[in-house]
Scaffold this motif. Structure first.
Motif, short mmCIF file in Angstrom:
data_model
loop_
_atom_site.label_atom_id
_atom_site.label_comp_id
_atom_site.label_asym_id
_atom_site.label_seq_id
_atom_site.Cartn_x
_atom_site.Cartn_y
_atom_site.Cartn_z
N PHE A 154 -0.73 -1.62 -14.14
CA PHE A 154 -0.50 -0.79 -12.96
C PHE A 154 -0.90 -1.59 -11.72
N TYR A 155 -0.18 -1.38 -10.64
CA TYR A 155 -0.45 -2.13 -9.42
C TYR A 155 -0.04 -1.30 -8.20
N GLY A 156 -0.81 -1.39 -7.13
CA GLY A 156 -0.39 -0.79 -5.86
C GLY A 156 -1.18 0.44 -5.48
N ALA A 157 -0.54 1.33 -4.74
CA ALA A 157 -1.20 2.51 -4.19
C ALA A 157 -1.82 3.37 -5.29
N GLY A 158 -3.09 3.73 -5.12
CA GLY A 158 -3.79 4.58 -6.07
C GLY A 158 -4.35 3.87 -7.28
N VAL A 159 -4.18 2.54 -7.34
CA VAL A 159 -4.60 1.77 -8.52
C VAL A 159 -5.76 0.85 -8.15
N GLY A 215 0.80 -1.22 0.00
CA GLY A 215 0.00 0.00 0.00
C GLY A 215 0.82 1.26 0.00
N ASN A 216 2.15 1.12 0.08
CA ASN A 216 3.03 2.29 0.10
C ASN A 216 3.80 2.48 -1.20
N TYR A 217 3.60 1.60 -2.16
CA TYR A 217 4.32 1.72 -3.43
C TYR A 217 3.37 1.48 -4.59
N THR A 218 3.74 2.03 -5.73
CA THR A 218 3.00 1.84 -6.98
C THR A 218 3.96 1.32 -8.04
N ILE A 219 3.50 0.34 -8.80
CA ILE A 219 4.31 -0.24 -9.88
C ILE A 219 3.56 -0.08 -11.20
N PHE A 220 4.29 0.21 -12.25
CA PHE A 220 3.75 -0.07 -13.59
C PHE A 220 4.76 -0.92 -14.33
#
Length: 544
Positions: free
Chosen positions: A498-503, A341-346
């Motif tokens: 896209f995966y993770g925070a905000g997704v 929940g603290n990182y975002t990946i694309f």
């Protein structure tokens, strides 16, 4: 009644505030993964063989854009990485190839080459690199500006261009792997004068050397039914081994194949990249404060393998089954170090690849090989005879013809007349599909088809004067292995997850394009778009 209304309004206000805070909470770390030469169908073709913690975790818990494409030609590594991260096409960011002919200097230039800087970490010239030829900012640059340079950017890739261009102009560091007889991760004085201690320690370890081992299939090769025969006529292989077939003893083969260079042309290159990326997260303390950091991570070995063995090879299948483990490893590490929940990946690619044309021919599908040396000689002879003047053509490369404007002026020849004459001649040649001129690209506006892609890849200052397009699955390459560069779907259709925070979780078959990635990340972070961005935020993932 009044008490109930107060409670209701209080609950509604709390809910809205909670939703707002959830929306405004930014990831501590953005990890952008570019898999070099990854076709979209590698996700679907090998789906049943993937584990639950890599690609499947990203797709099942993230957002999958199933109809994602490059919107320009040429589809090469340099332009691909630049376009992903700048949110625009070569028309604006200026990276029109891996290398291109500079007509103002009468020489070829490399997209990341920079003679004004020094190598750091090696005495070899392999470190003389920077992003100075990329004309626009990356989304990582915009994050640095937004955070007053407090948010970090670190680039990691085996290839220099795969590390440098995504990280942008303001990166704290970009690192790439210098193989040959050294096997070290290096950088340039554009970023620093000395490698940090954690990189020195990584280089001093035996990590790279540990991959001089036997490469065999991850699972029983008989179960690799999603790819072609292990022994066939369409693969390159390694010097010192009579067939391109499993197993490969890299320690035995290294001497004849560039020593540490052989690691790049194996899945162990992805393992080594993962090792170094984890060391970078730890060493740079990425995602450990209130300012969003960026890790630009490119997996290059998949491209080396595709070029060598071809997209239908068991070697490529094995590379992706192993890459699935690398993705799972990165995710697990991020969970531990940064927190879920603290990182975002694309995750996306810099281009796809064509099936080996010789293989396509063997199954009665059109394809072929184009001899660019013979073509150039014939074109030069034709133009000299037609205009009774030598030297009108300065260079032919990357599917472009460059004029010598000084000789044109001295001879009193109109450039547009030369364009039309050359275009008519080229179109008559076998294996040619389309031809378009500088005049057409600068005076018209194309919104669909190959001409639109050519226009998006055309930089007015850096590109040539006549551009030609070969027939589908016709390439300038060896008869073994795959390549890329066209505007056809085998080269343009790339994954985007896209995966993770905000997704939010979901998927779509609506068309999206490579320049949409950076504006989407910008919108997610609430920062300015890259300064040349032409893409649009992917609202279907962001909007409630």
């Amino acid at each position: 009644m009044k008490y109930i209304l107060i409670l209701a309004f209080s609950f509604l206000f709390s809910f809205q505030l909670s939703a707002q805070n959830k929306t405004e909470k930014k990831p501590k770390l953005v990890v952008g993964i570019v898999v070099d030469q990854m076709r979209y169908d590698y996700l679907t073709r090998f789906w049943e063989r993937y584990g639950d913690d890599g690609f499947k975790r990203l797709i099942k818990n993230g957002y999958n854009f199933k109809n994602h494409h490059f919107n320009y030609v040429p589809t090469y590594t340099g332009p691909g990485h630049a376009s992903v991260w700048t949110g625009t096409s070569p028309m604006n960011h200026g990276i029109i190839g891996n290398s291109w002919f500079n007509k103002f200097e009468d020489r070829f230039v490399y997209c990341a080459g920079d003679e004004s800087v020094k190598s750091v970490g090696t005495s070899d010239d392999a470190g003389k690199m920077s992003p100075h030829r990329m004309k626009t900012t990356s989304v990582a640059d915009q994050n640095r500006l937004f955070t007053q340079m407090k948010g970090k950017t670190i680039g990691v890739a085996l290839k220099d261009r795969g590390s440098i261009l995504p990280a942008g102009h303001t990166a704290n560091a970009a690192y790439w792997f210098h193989g040959r007889n050294e096997g070290k991760w290096i950088t340039s004085s554009f970023y620093m004068e000395e490698l940090p201690q954690w990189v020195k320690e990584f280089n001093a370890s035996d990590k790279a050397e540990s991959y001089f081992k036997t490469w065999n299939t991850l699972y029983d090769i008989e179960t690799y039914v999603e790819s072609g025969d292990d022994i066939n006529d369409f693969e390159g292989g390694f010097k010192g081994k009579s067939t391109a077939s499993f197993p490969y003893d890299l320690d035995k083969l290294k001497k004849e194949n560039g020593n540490y260079e052989i690691i790049k042309i194996s899945p162990f290159g992805s393992d080594l990249t993962t090792d170094f990326a984890k060391a970078a997260i730890e060493g740079e303390e990425l995602g450990q404060d209130e300012y969003t950091d960026f890790l630009t991570l490119s997996y290059s070995s998949t491209d080396y393998l595709g070029h060598n063995f071809g997209v239908n090879s068991k070697e490529v299948q094995d590379a992706y089954l192993r890459l699935d483990h690398n993705i799972a490893d990165i995710l697990e590490y991020l969970d531990e170090k940064v927190g879920q929940g603290n990182y975002t990946i694309f995750l996306t690619a810099d281009h796809g690849a064509v099936d080996v044309p010789a293989y396509l021919q063997s199954v009665k599908i059109p394809g072929g090989y184009f001899n660019d040396v013979d073509f150039t000689e014939k074109l030069q002879d034709f133009v000299a005879e037609e205009f009774d003047e030598e030297g009108l053509i300065m260079n032919v490369s990357n599917g472009q013809v460059f004029f010598n404007y000084q000789i044109l002026e001295e001879a009193g020849i109109e450039a547009e007349n030369l364009e039309k004459t050359i275009a008519a001649y080229i179109l008559k040649q076998e294996q040619m599909d389309k031809v378009i001129t500088r005049s057409q690209l600068t005076s018209g506006s194309y919104t669909t088809g190959i001409r639109s892609l050519l226009q998006n890849g055309f930089n007015q200052r850096r590109s040539g004067d006549v551009i030609f397009v070969l027939n589908p699955a016709t390439i300038t390459y060896s008869r073994t292995g795959s390549t890329h560069g066209s505007g056809l779907t085998y080269d343009t259709h790339a994954p985007l997850i896209f995966y993770g925070a905000g997704v939010k979780q979901g998927s779509t078959t609506q068309r999206s394009e490579i320049p949409d990635i950076a504006p989407t990340v910008s919108a997610l972070l609430g920062i300015a778009f890259p300064n040349g961005a032409t893409g649009k935020p992917l609202f279907m993932m962001l909007d409630e």
